[in-house]
Design an enzyme around this catalytic site. Structure first.
Site, PDB file in Angstrom:
ATOM      1  N   LYS B 161      31.060  33.937  40.135  1.00 52.59           N
ATOM      2  CA  LYS B 161      31.553  32.892  39.244  1.00 52.59           C
ATOM      3  C   LYS B 161      30.763  33.006  37.953  1.00 52.59           C
ATOM      4  O   LYS B 161      29.535  33.075  37.985  1.00 52.59           O
ATOM      5  CB  LYS B 161      31.341  31.511  39.858  1.00 52.59           C
ATOM      6  CG  LYS B 161      32.020  30.417  39.059  1.00 52.59           C
ATOM      7  CD  LYS B 161      31.827  29.095  39.754  1.00 52.59           C
ATOM      8  CE  LYS B 161      32.553  27.968  39.049  1.00 52.59           C
ATOM      9  NZ  LYS B 161      32.268  26.701  39.734  1.00 52.59           N
ATOM     10  N   ARG B 193      34.699  37.778  32.944  1.00 49.40           N
ATOM     11  CA  ARG B 193      35.046  38.349  34.260  1.00 49.40           C
ATOM     12  C   ARG B 193      34.844  39.860  34.249  1.00 49.40           C
ATOM     13  O   ARG B 193      34.301  40.443  35.189  1.00 49.40           O
ATOM     14  CB  ARG B 193      36.515  38.060  34.588  1.00 49.40           C
ATOM     15  CG  ARG B 193      36.813  36.647  35.010  1.00 49.40           C
ATOM     16  CD  ARG B 193      38.237  36.532  35.586  1.00 49.40           C
ATOM     17  NE  ARG B 193      39.259  36.883  34.609  1.00 49.40           N
ATOM     18  CZ  ARG B 193      40.028  36.008  33.964  1.00 49.40           C
ATOM     19  NH1 ARG B 193      39.899  34.710  34.184  1.00 49.40           N
ATOM     20  NH2 ARG B 193      40.928  36.405  33.098  1.00 49.40           N
ATOM     21  N   SER B 231      35.532  35.140  38.722  1.00 46.30           N
ATOM     22  CA  SER B 231      36.280  33.956  38.337  1.00 46.30           C
ATOM     23  C   SER B 231      35.467  33.223  37.277  1.00 46.30           C
ATOM     24  O   SER B 231      34.279  32.975  37.473  1.00 46.30           O
ATOM     25  CB  SER B 231      36.464  33.099  39.593  1.00 46.30           C
ATOM     26  OG  SER B 231      37.160  31.937  39.332  1.00 46.30           O
ATOM     27  N   GLU B 300      46.794  40.806  39.518  1.00 45.67           N
ATOM     28  CA  GLU B 300      46.993  40.779  38.075  1.00 45.67           C
ATOM     29  C   GLU B 300      48.352  41.377  37.723  1.00 45.67           C
ATOM     30  O   GLU B 300      48.884  42.224  38.434  1.00 45.67           O
ATOM     31  CB  GLU B 300      45.869  41.510  37.326  1.00 45.67           C
ATOM     32  CG  GLU B 300      45.948  43.002  37.372  1.00 45.67           C
ATOM     33  CD  GLU B 300      44.918  43.656  36.438  1.00 45.67           C
ATOM     34  OE1 GLU B 300      44.207  42.964  35.719  1.00 45.67           O
ATOM     35  OE2 GLU B 300      44.828  44.892  36.467  1.00 45.67           O
ATOM     36  N   SER B 346      43.219  35.428  43.991  1.00 51.44           N
ATOM     37  CA  SER B 346      42.703  34.947  42.712  1.00 51.44           C
ATOM     38  C   SER B 346      43.234  35.832  41.590  1.00 51.44           C
ATOM     39  O   SER B 346      43.485  37.019  41.787  1.00 51.44           O
ATOM     40  CB  SER B 346      41.171  34.965  42.806  1.00 51.44           C
ATOM     41  OG  SER B 346      40.563  35.074  41.554  1.00 51.44           O
ATOM     42  N   ALA B 349      42.130  40.241  37.072  1.00 49.59           N
ATOM     43  CA  ALA B 349      41.368  41.282  37.759  1.00 49.59           C
ATOM     44  C   ALA B 349      40.823  42.348  36.807  1.00 49.59           C
ATOM     45  O   ALA B 349      40.813  43.527  37.123  1.00 49.59           O
ATOM     46  CB  ALA B 349      42.248  41.905  38.834  1.00 49.59           C
ATOM     47  N   GLN B 352      38.327  44.838  38.007  1.00 50.96           N
ATOM     48  CA  GLN B 352      38.247  44.561  39.444  1.00 50.96           C
ATOM     49  C   GLN B 352      39.431  45.289  40.078  1.00 50.96           C
ATOM     50  O   GLN B 352      40.535  44.761  40.117  1.00 50.96           O
ATOM     51  CB  GLN B 352      38.316  43.054  39.703  1.00 50.96           C
ATOM     52  CG  GLN B 352      37.201  42.276  38.995  1.00 50.96           C
ATOM     53  CD  GLN B 352      37.642  40.866  38.577  1.00 50.96           C
ATOM     54  OE1 GLN B 352      37.907  40.027  39.423  1.00 50.96           O
ATOM     55  NE2 GLN B 352      37.727  40.633  37.283  1.00 50.96           N
TER      56      GLN B 352
END
Lengths: 366, 366, 366, 366
Positions: B161, B193, B231, B300, B346, B349, B352
Site C-alpha cells: 500500500k 504503484r 494499491s 488492468e 485489484s 497493474a 505488476q
C-alpha cells in the site's frame, strides 16, 4: 432445393461502422440479397438512453439500401436487425451477419438452419401479456417452418427483438380506454422481453399453455425457455424472430448447439455448448479458436443478490446498471472458456433461462 | 520457534462492516494481537473519490482499538490494512485477515509465511521515483527477513500500500523548491504503484538495479514484477509491505503459489496457480472449493486497446472507468476457474505483471 | 444586396431526430439551400464515447441529401454541423438551424450577421500547435469577410468544430517521423479546442501574435478569447468556423450580444448579455421569453477546485466526468436567468474565456 | 428562560472529515453539549450505494464521543444527524451544526427556533403508510412544543430523516405474516420520504387528515408540505425530526423564512425566501453574501419529463441517476441567486413541494 446458412462475424470500429459488412458484399463474399438477419453488440450502455443500437441499424440500412435497390426503410422491414447494447468488461463490438443461399447438397446429419418471421404490429396494451405471448409463438412456428425445422428439439436459439412502451404509446392506449401492463417505460422492456420469451417457450413446448397467463409474466421465474434470447427496442412495434436450429435439408459445415448456464459463473455449461457444436473445450480454454464462429448468450444479475451464496453488489449500484455488471461478468466467464472476447452477450434474461442464469448457444465450423 | 500463518476470509455487508472480524476475535478463533494485516475488497469505484476504503479502515480500527487496548490511530500504525475498491461484475465484498502465531512444529516442506514492514514516510518528491523504489526494496527485504524467507523464489505475493500526491503535498514540495514526478494527482497513483512494484522487482531480483531510473517508471512496461500487487491511497505517507511466501520454518496446512496472467482472459494461468497451491483445477472449474482460502490478482485494461487482437472499449468509456471494466473481466475469468466470486482482484497493474496482464496468487489448505 | 440571417430552434426527441428540421423545410419556413450551419445539443455524455453527435450529423445529412439533391457526404461538406454532447441537469436537447437569404433592405444599426469558413485538412502534427492557430485565424477572417464584418468588435461568437488525434492518426504521423502535441487522445481534444480558440483570439485581436507559441496551448490560461466556443470531434480533419456578429448590411430583426462569465455562477454576466441583445433581464428572471431566440455558452470545471473559495468535487468524481458537472451547473445558472432550458451550453472551455469561466452569447428578436 | 439557536456552516475536505466541527468545539465557539442536530452534504451519489452518509455520521460520532463523555452509539441517539448525499454540479460539501443554548433575552419579533424529536422505531410494515404518517405528525408536534412554537405558520422547515426497507426487514415482516408497502428496497426510500412528508403536512395543517390514506402515498402528488424535507437512510429505524421556525421566546440575530419553488428553475422563489429572511436579492444575485447563513432546498426531476414545456433527459439517463441531475440543476439555480455553492440541496422530493418543484428555506443573520 437444399439451402446453406452462412454466418460472418466482423468487428466494428464504432456503432455507425457498416464498412466491414459493405466490404463483405462488395468483395462478393456474401450477396446482399441473401442476408436475412444482422445481430450486433454495440458499445452503448444497453439501457434506456443507449442510442448506439438505433445508430447502428440506421448505418446498416443506409449502407444496404443502394446495394439492395431499396429505401432504408424497406431494408429495415426486410432484414431482422437486433442490436444489443453494452460491451462491458472485455466484450468486443462486432456484427454477426446471417445469410441464406441455395446449396448443392444437404449435409448428412443436417447443418445450421435459419428462419425469420415477424408478428404484426402490437397495440400497446398487448405488450407483456398473453397477446404478445401468442403472437410470438405463432411467429416462432412460422420461422421454424421457413427453416424447415419440424422438431422443436432441433431449435437451439431463438433471437427476438420486441417493442417497448413509451409515454406516447401509453397515452394512446389510455385514450382508447385500454390499460397497459405497466406505466413504467423501463419496466415495459422487461415485460416485453419476458412475454416474448414465454412465447418462444410455448412454441417450443418448454412451457404448457395452461401455465401461462398475464399474471406470470415478470413474476413466475420457474417458467422459462432454455433457448430464447429477447431484446427490447424503441424502434419497432412488432416482434422480429430469428430461429437458429440444426436441421436436415441444410448444407454447409456450420453447426449449432446450446446449453443452459444455471448461474453466471457456470463454465461447465459453456463447455457443454462447445462440445455440442463439435468443439473440444480442452482442459479449460478452447484451443481451436478458428473453428468457433459465434457465441450467443444471455446474462442477468442474480435476483437473490447472491452467486453461489456470496453477495454481489450489482443491484445496489446506482452508478453502473446491474445488467452492465452482469454482461461484464458473463463475458469474462465465456472468454475464459473460448479465449475470445467477440461474444454476443446480451442482458435482461427474464424467462430466458433460470433465475440468475441464461441460455448459451455456440455456432462452429465443422 | 516455528510460527503458523492463518488466513480468514469473511464477507462484509457494507464497507463499514467490521462485525464479522469482531466475531472471529470474540469467539476466540483469532487473537486480535496476532493479526498482522487485513486486506479487503470494498464496493466503491476504486478510483479517486472512493471513500469506501478509508471508511472500512476506520471501522476496523475503531473495532480493534478496545480489543487491542490501543487508540484507533495506533491500530492503523500496527496492522497493515490494504483496502482495494471496486467489486464490479460478480466480485463479492470481503475481508482477508492475516494472523501469525507460534506453532508447535514446522510443516515439512514449509507452509505459508508472512512478513510485514513499513518504510519511513516519504517526502512528496520521492513518490514515483528511485527514492520510493529503493525504500520499497529495503522494506520488502525486511519483511522477508521477518518471515524468515531467505530465497527470493519462495516469495509468491507482495502486497504494497503506497501514498499518492495531493494538491497540498505538491504545494508543500514546491514551497521547498522541490519538483514532483507529476502534478496530476490521479496520475500520481499510477506512478506510486509503479515505483513500488519496481521496488519489489528489485528486491526479488526480477529487475536489475542498472535497468532502473526515474525515467522508466510508468514508461518501460517491459520491466515488471511477477509477484507485486500495489494499491495507492490518500490515507498514508509511507509504503506498507506484506510479503507472502512458502517457506520452511512455518507450520499449519496453508500453502501459496502464484502465476502470471499474460492477458486478462488467461484461464490457464489461473489453473497453473491453483495447481501450484495443491489444488486440482479439473476439466475447467475447480471442484474442491472448500480448500481454496484466497485468490489475489491484479487486473488492468490492455493499453493496446486489444485483447488477443480484438478491440475492447475500456479506455474509451467515459461513463465507467477502465479499471472498473478490467476488474469485472478478470473477476469473471477467475470465477470461471474457481467457482467462487469472493476474489481479491485489484486494478491498476503498472509494472505488476506484463502489459495487459498481471500476477495471480492462490492460498489453499493442504 | 443585403442579406438576412435566420435562426430556428427546434427540439429533438432523440439524437437521430431530424424530423423537426425536415418539417421546417417541407413547410417552406426555411429553404434547405439557405442553411449554412446547424448547431445542436445531443443527449450523450459529451466525452470520448459519445456517439450521439455523429448519429445526429448522419441523420441530418441523410434527411437533407434528397432535399438538396446532394449525397449525404456532400451535405456534410457544405453545411457546418456542430453537435455538442451532454444535456446534464435540465438542459433540453435541441437543434439551432442557421440560414442566410437575400433581404430587401438592411436594418439600420445592423443585424445578426453570419459567415462560415473551413480550413484545409490538418496533418496530425499540426493539431494543438501554431499551425492550427494560424489556419484557424485565417478561416475566422475569411468567415468575417463572407459575413461582411470589417470590425472585429462586431463579432460576438465564433463557433469552431475541430479534429482530434486518434491512435491511427498518431501512428501515421510517427510513420512519417513527425511528433504530435500529445499521445493521449482524450487530451488532444483539449489541445485542439485550445489552439482553435487561440486562433480566434488572434484573428479578433484579443491576443497578440507575439504571445503565442506551441508552449502556451493548454498551459497559459491568461490567454483567451472572450468570443470563441470550440468543440472537438473525431468525424472531421479540418476546422469548421461559424462567425456570428452584429453588422451593417444585414436585415431582419435578429440581434446578438455577448458577455464573459468570470466564473460558473456569474448570473450578472448572463444578464449583461441579455441586455446587450435588447432584452430586459428584469429583477432576476427574464419575462419576455418569446423574444429570446438562442443562448450559447461554454462551461468548464474551475481548475482551482474552487468556486468563489468553496470546494467543488467535479475533478475528483470518477463516476461523472467533470465537464458533465460543469454543463449542469452553468445550465442551471443560465436557466435561472432566462427561464428556459433549451440552451446551447457546451463543455471544455480551454482558452475560451477566463479560467473557470466562459463566454456567453444571446440572440434575440427585436 | 429564553434560548438562542446557532448555526455553523463548515466545509469538509472529505466525507470522514469531522475536524472543522472539532475545531469549533475545541476553540469554544460551540459547546458539544449544545449541539442538537448536524446536517451535511456529502460527496457520494445520494443513491442506494452511497456510503459517504454513514461514513460521515460515524466520523462525527467518534469525534464527539470523548467530547460528550458518551459512546459513539449514544452520540448517534442524542443528536439528529441528517446527511444528504450528492454534491453534483457546483455544490460544495459542508456540514451545518445546529446548537441551542440559554439566552439573556428574547429578540423582539422572535428569532430562529429549533426543536427536535424522534419517533419510536418502526416495524417494517409501518413504512410508507398511515402509521408512519401519524407517528411523524406526533413527532413534529413534539418538536414544535420543544421549540415553543405554538403557531404552525411559524414553522419554516422540517427536516426528517427516515428509515427504508431492506431485504432483511421485508423478510422479518413476512415471517410475522405482515405485508410491506413495497418489496422494492429503492422504492421504499421514496415511500418512506413521502409518508414522512405527509406527516409533516398533517402536523402543520397543510393537508387534512381526511385526505390521507395508504393509497395516496407516492400517488397523489397534489398533497404536499411546503416545508418538509425528508431523507431516507438505512442506518436508522425511527424518524428523526428537526423543526426550524421563527418564533417568539428565542434570542440571537438569526432569522429563517421559506418559499416554494414551483419548478426547478424558479429563481423568483429563491429570491422570495431571501427577502423573507431579511436579505435583499438585488437585481439578480445577492450582494450581501456574508449575512447568509444557510440555504436548504429539495430538488426533483419533473415527473412529466418537461420543464416549462421543454424536454429534460433526467429520467431516461441510465448512466446518471435522475436525482443527481436534479440536484445539479437546482444547485445552479440557487447559486445564481445567492452567489454561493455551499447549499444544502437534497434530492427526492415526494410530497415535499409540488410535482417537479420543492421547498426552499433561508437562514440569515439579522
Amino acid at each position: 432445393m437444399p439451402r446453406r446458412a452462412s454466418v460472418f462475424l466482423v468487428p466494428t470500429r464504432h456503432p455507425g461502422d457498416a464498412a466491414a459488412v459493405a466490404a463483405l458484399i462488395d468483395a462478393g463474399v456474401v450477396r446482399a440479397s441473401d442476408i436475412v438477419a444482422i445481430l450486433g453488440k454495440t458499445e452503448g450502455n444497453g439501457c434506456v438512453n443507449d442510442f448506439t443500437r438505433a445508430y447502428a441499424v440506421e448505418a446498416l440500412c443506409h449502407m444496404l439500401a443502394p446495394r439492395l435497390g431499396l429505401t432504408a426503410e424497406a431494408v429495415a422491414a426486410r432484414i431482422a436487425m437486433v442490436m444489443s447494447g453494452g460491451t462491458e468488461g472485455g466484450l468486443s463490438p462486432h456484427l454477426l451477419v446471417f445469410a441464406v443461399e441455395e446449396a448443392e447438397a444437404a449435409t448428412p446429419g443436417g447443418a445450421l438452419a435459419l428462419g425469420t418471421a415477424f408478428t404484426a404490429d402490437f397495440v400497446p396494451e398487448a405488450l407483456g401479456r398473453m397477446a404478445q405471448i401468442h403472437a410470438t409463438a405463432v411467429a416462432v412456428r412460422a420461422a421454424m417452418a421457413q427453416a424447415g425445422i419440424e422438431n422443436a428439439a432441433d431449435v437451439h436459439y431463438v433471437q427476438v427483438k420486441c417493442p417497448l412502451l413509451t409515454s406516447a404509446r401509453i397515452a394512446a392506449a389510455r385514450a382508447r380506454g385500454a390499460t397497459v401492463a405497466t406505466e413504467d417505460t423501463y419496466h415495459s422492456m422487461a415485460l416485453s422481453r419476458g412475454a416474448s420469451a414465454l412465447g418462444v417457450a410455448l412454441a417450443l413446448g418448454e412451457v404448457p399453455e395452461a401455465a401461462l397467463s398475464d399474471a406470470v409474466v415478470g413474476a413466475d421465474w420457474s417458467l422459462f425457455s432454455a433457448r430464447a434470447s429477447c431484446s427490447a427496442g424503441v424502434e419497432l412495434l412488432r416482434n422480429e424472430v430469428v430461429v437458429m436450429g440444426q436441421a436436415p435439408g441444410w448444407g454447409g459445415d456450420l453447426r449449432i448447439a446450446h446449453a443452459v448456464m444455471p448461474d453466471a459463473i457456470a463454465l461447465p455449461a459453456v463447455q457443454q455448448a462447445l462440445r455440442g457444436a463439435g468443439l473440444d473445450p480442452g482442459g479449460g480454454q478452447l484451443a481451436e479458436t478458428a473453428r468457433l464462429v459465434a457465441v450467443l448468450a444471455k446474462a442477468e444479475p442474480s435476483p437473490t443478490g447472491l452467486i453461489r451464496g456470496r453477495r454481489h453488489i450489482m443491484a445496489d449500484d446506482s452508478d453502473i446498471n446491474a445488467t452492465r455488471h452482469a454482461r461484464a461478468l458473463v463475458g469474462g466467464v465465456i472468454a475464459a472458456a473460448v479465449g475470445r472476447t467477440d461474444l454476443f452477450v446480451s442482458g435482461g434474461a427474464e424467462h430466458q433461462g433460470p433465475e440468475g442464469g441464461g441460455p448459451i448457444a455456440v455456432i462452429a465450423r465443422g
